[in-house]
Design an enzyme around this catalytic site. Structure first.
Site, PDB file in Angstrom:
ATOM      1  N   SER A  93       2.464  -9.499   0.536  1.00 25.03           N
ATOM      2  CA  SER A  93       1.623  -8.310   0.523  1.00 25.03           C
ATOM      3  C   SER A  93       1.204  -7.981  -0.904  1.00 25.03           C
ATOM      4  O   SER A  93       0.064  -7.573  -1.138  1.00 25.03           O
ATOM      5  CB  SER A  93       2.375  -7.122   1.132  1.00 25.03           C
ATOM      6  OG  SER A  93       2.695  -7.365   2.481  1.00 25.03           O
ATOM      7  N   GLU A  94       2.130  -8.131  -1.844  1.00 26.93           N
ATOM      8  CA  GLU A  94       1.803  -7.840  -3.239  1.00 26.93           C
ATOM      9  C   GLU A  94       2.487  -8.805  -4.193  1.00 26.93           C
ATOM     10  O   GLU A  94       3.624  -9.244  -3.954  1.00 26.93           O
ATOM     11  CB  GLU A  94       2.225  -6.416  -3.624  1.00 26.93           C
ATOM     12  CG  GLU A  94       1.092  -5.419  -3.657  1.00 26.93           C
ATOM     13  CD  GLU A  94       0.844  -4.808  -2.291  1.00 26.93           C
ATOM     14  OE1 GLU A  94      -0.238  -4.233  -2.108  1.00 26.93           O
ATOM     15  OE2 GLU A  94       1.713  -4.898  -1.432  1.00 26.93           O
ATOM     16  N   THR A  95       1.757  -9.093  -5.258  1.00 25.20           N
ATOM     17  CA  THR A  95       2.314  -9.757  -6.431  1.00 25.20           C
ATOM     18  C   THR A  95       2.131  -8.808  -7.604  1.00 25.20           C
ATOM     19  O   THR A  95       1.020  -8.339  -7.861  1.00 25.20           O
ATOM     20  CB  THR A  95       1.611 -11.093  -6.703  1.00 25.20           C
ATOM     21  OG1 THR A  95       1.857 -11.997  -5.613  1.00 25.20           O
ATOM     22  CG2 THR A  95       2.116 -11.725  -7.988  1.00 25.20           C
ATOM     23  N   HIS A 106       6.789  -1.189  -2.891  1.00 23.84           N
ATOM     24  CA  HIS A 106       7.829  -2.214  -2.823  1.00 23.84           C
ATOM     25  C   HIS A 106       7.771  -3.166  -4.006  1.00 23.84           C
ATOM     26  O   HIS A 106       8.810  -3.641  -4.485  1.00 23.84           O
ATOM     27  CB  HIS A 106       7.769  -2.970  -1.489  1.00 23.84           C
ATOM     28  CG  HIS A 106       6.770  -4.058  -1.406  1.00 23.84           C
ATOM     29  ND1 HIS A 106       5.433  -3.828  -1.156  1.00 23.84           N
ATOM     30  CD2 HIS A 106       6.898  -5.403  -1.538  1.00 23.84           C
ATOM     31  CE1 HIS A 106       4.802  -4.992  -1.140  1.00 23.84           C
ATOM     32  NE2 HIS A 106       5.662  -5.954  -1.365  1.00 23.84           N
ATOM     33  N   THR A 109      -2.913  -7.768  -4.168  1.00 24.92           N
ATOM     34  CA  THR A 109      -2.764  -8.297  -2.821  1.00 24.92           C
ATOM     35  C   THR A 109      -3.567  -9.593  -2.743  1.00 24.92           C
ATOM     36  O   THR A 109      -4.349  -9.899  -3.663  1.00 24.92           O
ATOM     37  CB  THR A 109      -3.306  -7.313  -1.772  1.00 24.92           C
ATOM     38  OG1 THR A 109      -4.746  -7.359  -1.803  1.00 24.92           O
ATOM     39  CG2 THR A 109      -2.843  -5.892  -2.054  1.00 24.92           C
TER      40      THR A 109
END
Length: 260
Positions: A43-45, A72, A62
């Site tokens: 979902s995210e880096t 998160h 994203t």
């Protein structure tokens, strides 16, 4: 480039929300950061630059591009920094371009973040929402994201939304939530506009979810459950203009990216 993979909002591997955390000396090009996020398919880096022992710059990507706020991946980044620096103290400040300064405090085995709340505007429930979610919400609100309220947590748990129709709804993300039986609230978060069908545990989404349920339940402290396939638990406090979100995290992997 060193990269860590962390499962956030959980104390078990393969649960919670996985995030990649990349440590850089200067910002790579936006094109490269987006490509890394697409390659990771989380979902995210997060990308972070150290300015001092307890002060970092932070950005989130994203697979669909940069986002203004991510819970998160912020938790995951703080977890790695505290892990690497056991004598650091109990607070880290992240400076972000779109959400200002974000403070993360280590409290025992949890990492507590202070995030801005999103103002929720009531909007009409439409047939399009019902078609996209597969069930009719009893109410809907719009902040950065769309928040849809249901009267039964099982509806939220069993939901199989139509991703193409979700992408036509207002809001950057779409959240479905109901009062919980074991937890104060149960939610799921969808982000087809960001090339993320479902965010396993969405911190920024709870900047919408927590203010709503705090008002409805008449309490400031809530335990929230994200009912994705991976699942996750958030320990939350509504403070009006801000929301405190706390959770645990575990390290899955450390790697070195070969970008030459």
């Amino acid at each position: 480039m060193d990269m860590y993979v962390v499962d956030a909002f959980t104390d078990e591997l393969f649960k919670g929300n996985p995030a990649a955390v990349c440590f850089v000396d200067k910002w790579p090009s936006e094109e490269l950061m987006k490509k890394i996020a697409m390659e990771n398919r989380f979902s995210e880096t997060a990308f972070t630059i150290q300015k001092s022992p307890d002060h970092y710059l932070l950005r989130w990507f994203t697979p669909g591009g940069e986002i203004d706020l991510c819970g998160h991946a912020t938790l995951a980044t703080a977890f790695v920094i505290f892990m690497q620096n056991p004598d650091l103290g109990d607070q880290i400040t992240f400076t972000t371009s779109q959400s200002g300064d974000l403070v993360v405090t280590k409290v025992a085995d949890r990492y507590e973040m202070t995030f801005p709340s999103f103002e929720l505007k009531p909007i009409a429930v439409t047939p399009t929402m019902t078609a996209a979610l597969g069930a009719e919400p009893q109410a809907a609100f719009l902040g950065r994201d769309l928040l849809c309220i249901f009267d039964d947590e099982q509806i939220v748990r069993d939901m199989e939304p139509d991703q193409a129709k979700l992408a036509q709804l207002p809001g950057l993300l779409q959240h479905a939530t109901a009062k919980g039986s074991e937890f104060d609230c149960v939610s799921r978060s969808f982000a087809p506009k960001l090339s993320v069908p479902e965010d396993p545990v969405c911190g920024s989404g709870h900047c919408h979810i927590v203010p709503y349920w705090a008002q409805q339940l008449g309490k400031h402290n809530l335990i929230a459950y994200q009912a994705s396939a991976r699942s996750g638990v958030l320990y939350c406090e509504d403070q009006g203009d801000v929301v405190k979100l706390a959770g645990q995290a575990v390290l899955y992997a450390k790697s070195e990216l070969n970008l030459a």
